[in-house]
Scaffold this active site. Sequence first.
Site, mmCIF file in Angstrom:
data_model
loop_
_atom_site.group_PDB
_atom_site.id
_atom_site.type_symbol
_atom_site.label_atom_id
_atom_site.label_comp_id
_atom_site.label_asym_id
_atom_site.label_seq_id
_atom_site.Cartn_x
_atom_site.Cartn_y
_atom_site.Cartn_z
ATOM 1 N N CYS A 113 0.785 -1.216 0.258
ATOM 2 C CA CYS A 113 0.173 -0.044 -0.167
ATOM 3 C C CYS A 113 0.260 1.131 0.119
ATOM 4 O O CYS A 113 0.346 2.369 -0.477
ATOM 5 C CB CYS A 113 -1.069 -0.229 0.801
ATOM 6 S SG CYS A 113 -2.246 -1.632 0.882
ATOM 7 N N HIS A 249 -3.408 7.161 3.343
ATOM 8 C CA HIS A 249 -3.703 5.912 2.414
ATOM 9 C C HIS A 249 -4.816 5.710 2.675
ATOM 10 O O HIS A 249 -5.322 5.338 4.062
ATOM 11 C CB HIS A 249 -2.343 4.657 3.191
ATOM 12 C CG HIS A 249 -3.208 3.762 2.442
ATOM 13 N ND1 HIS A 249 -3.563 3.371 1.280
ATOM 14 C CD2 HIS A 249 -3.044 2.357 2.537
ATOM 15 C CE1 HIS A 249 -4.122 1.603 0.992
ATOM 16 N NE2 HIS A 249 -3.681 1.161 2.293
ATOM 17 N N ASN A 279 -10.039 -0.034 0.138
ATOM 18 C CA ASN A 279 -8.936 0.196 -0.151
ATOM 19 C C ASN A 279 -8.372 -0.829 -1.210
ATOM 20 O O ASN A 279 -8.594 -1.604 -2.380
ATOM 21 C CB ASN A 279 -7.862 -1.056 0.752
ATOM 22 C CG ASN A 279 -6.701 -1.210 0.872
ATOM 23 O OD1 ASN A 279 -5.962 -0.148 0.437
ATOM 24 N ND2 ASN A 279 -6.277 -1.501 2.438
HETATM 25 N N1 COA Z 1 -18.818 -9.075 8.196
HETATM 26 C C1 COA Z 1 -18.988 -9.668 9.363
HETATM 27 N N2 COA Z 1 -18.040 -10.115 10.251
HETATM 28 C C2 COA Z 1 -17.176 -10.367 10.325
HETATM 29 C C3 COA Z 1 -16.232 -9.698 8.227
HETATM 30 C C4 COA Z 1 -17.200 -8.903 7.545
HETATM 31 N N3 COA Z 1 -16.846 -9.069 6.429
HETATM 32 N N4 COA Z 1 -15.157 -9.772 8.674
HETATM 33 C C5 COA Z 1 -15.242 -9.966 10.223
HETATM 34 N N5 COA Z 1 -15.746 -10.631 10.859
HETATM 35 C C6 COA Z 1 -16.171 -10.763 12.224
HETATM 36 C C7 COA Z 1 -15.206 -11.670 12.543
HETATM 37 O O1 COA Z 1 -15.317 -12.520 12.235
HETATM 38 C C8 COA Z 1 -14.863 -10.730 14.205
HETATM 39 O O2 COA Z 1 -16.552 -12.123 14.570
HETATM 40 P P1 COA Z 1 -15.534 -12.913 16.308
HETATM 41 O O3 COA Z 1 -15.666 -11.772 17.042
HETATM 42 O O4 COA Z 1 -17.383 -13.642 15.983
HETATM 43 O O5 COA Z 1 -14.741 -13.911 16.454
HETATM 44 C C9 COA Z 1 -15.618 -10.087 14.559
HETATM 45 O O6 COA Z 1 -16.735 -9.278 12.966
HETATM 46 C C10 COA Z 1 -14.614 -8.669 15.105
HETATM 47 O O7 COA Z 1 -13.759 -9.274 14.148
HETATM 48 P P2 COA Z 1 -12.630 -8.044 14.251
HETATM 49 O O8 COA Z 1 -11.696 -8.745 13.684
HETATM 50 O O9 COA Z 1 -11.698 -8.093 15.943
HETATM 51 O O10 COA Z 1 -12.808 -7.045 14.145
HETATM 52 P P3 COA Z 1 -11.999 -5.183 14.508
HETATM 53 O O11 COA Z 1 -13.245 -4.562 14.928
HETATM 54 O O12 COA Z 1 -10.757 -5.802 14.006
HETATM 55 O O13 COA Z 1 -12.780 -4.732 12.188
HETATM 56 C C11 COA Z 1 -10.856 -4.196 9.777
HETATM 57 C C12 COA Z 1 -11.734 -6.308 11.586
HETATM 58 C C13 COA Z 1 -10.064 -5.836 9.430
HETATM 59 C C14 COA Z 1 -12.004 -3.978 9.548
HETATM 60 C C15 COA Z 1 -10.162 -4.169 10.755
HETATM 61 O O14 COA Z 1 -9.056 -4.901 12.305
HETATM 62 C C16 COA Z 1 -9.299 -3.229 10.198
HETATM 63 O O15 COA Z 1 -9.150 -2.462 9.522
HETATM 64 N N6 COA Z 1 -7.880 -4.231 9.960
HETATM 65 C C17 COA Z 1 -6.789 -3.311 9.465
HETATM 66 C C18 COA Z 1 -6.957 -2.939 7.759
HETATM 67 C C19 COA Z 1 -6.162 -2.703 7.197
HETATM 68 O O16 COA Z 1 -5.736 -1.754 6.961
HETATM 69 N N7 COA Z 1 -5.380 -3.423 6.114
HETATM 70 C C20 COA Z 1 -4.697 -3.230 5.100
HETATM 71 C C21 COA Z 1 -3.642 -2.944 5.712
HETATM 72 S S1 COA Z 1 -2.846 -1.307 4.080
#
Ligand code: COA
Length: 322
Positions: A113, A249, A279
Amino acid sequence: MTYARIAGVGSCLPEKVLTNKDLEGMMDTSDEWIRERTGMKRRHVAGEGETTGSMSLIAAQRALEMAGMAADELDMIVVGTCTPDKIIPATATIVQRELGIKGCPALDVNAACSGFLYGLDYANRYFLTGGAKKALVIGAETLTRIVNWEDRTTAVLFGDGAGAVVLEVSDEPGILATHIHANGEFEELLHTTGGISRGFDASCDRDGFVRMEGNAVFKRAVATFDSIARETVADLDGHLDDIDWFIPHQANMRIIKAAAKKLSMPMERVISTVDEHANTSAASIPLALDLAVREGRIKRGDTLLMAAFGAGFTWGSAMLKF
Ligand code: COA
């Protein structure tokens, strides 16, 4: 003093759009979950035959048109991407050929990214040493080709697109400072398990799909924006008010807000496209820049701060007068 100054910007988005509602029909997710956790509403997805190279070409042509520059004036082409058209040759050489030119160096930079800012840093150094007077720097991706559509934790997050800038040598201030960094310690928090030299074998966990420990990446991203903010403050001798626009980003609205807070930047001065584009990795910053310029929000003479964070981990920033 000699500067590399942005003479033109351009972008390209695939026509096909997937909304959160569309994703609800494809996997166990909801519009509400995606909006709340990421701020995303829809994303553009490359159609058949649409590639990183084909979108790069359109973005480049638009940027050249705005700059009033012919392609054969270019001294260099850099494409930031982790989803090139082919393993070899570099997508930049494909763009070069499609622009109808030859001779100038053309290369891809894979910094995930952060790829666009790595490319900008690279090109800028040629300007500073007199090695280039006109350059094309592109950020372009087709991330949706390497997401596992059965993995809701990653599939909802990414989109495709390309953004380009044409740089031209100038006595007027342009790029003021760039900083790029990397730390390979966290490779497995965001990666593909398979690869060219490791091989691809889904049966032994070496596939080509993006895998991410979302929560851990989130925390590192927020912490990293803190260090980017400190570097920027040092560049500006603490005068953060000098920045008119912050273009981060576009990974997640919550990360963007946290980053803006670290920089004491009100959200009115933050360019955000994550709701519409999701993203798009290396494409996200030049895409957001092009949109804001063409909407008339960013104007000539404005001071911009761009900052990115991505797999590797890699991260970086660029401060410039537009
Ligand atoms: N729809 C519904 N539920 C979902 C899901 C989706 N698309 N993806 C994950 N979940 C669920 C998980 O399974 C988890 O369920 P559980 O509590 O029963 O285990 C719950 O949602 C929470 O998951 P978690 O990963 O803790 O959520 P989060 O608040 O961290 O949000 C992201 C997830 C990916 C949105 C967040 O972590 C994020 O943005 N991370 C950085 C991503 C990023 O920037 N990446 C690129 C870097 S350049």
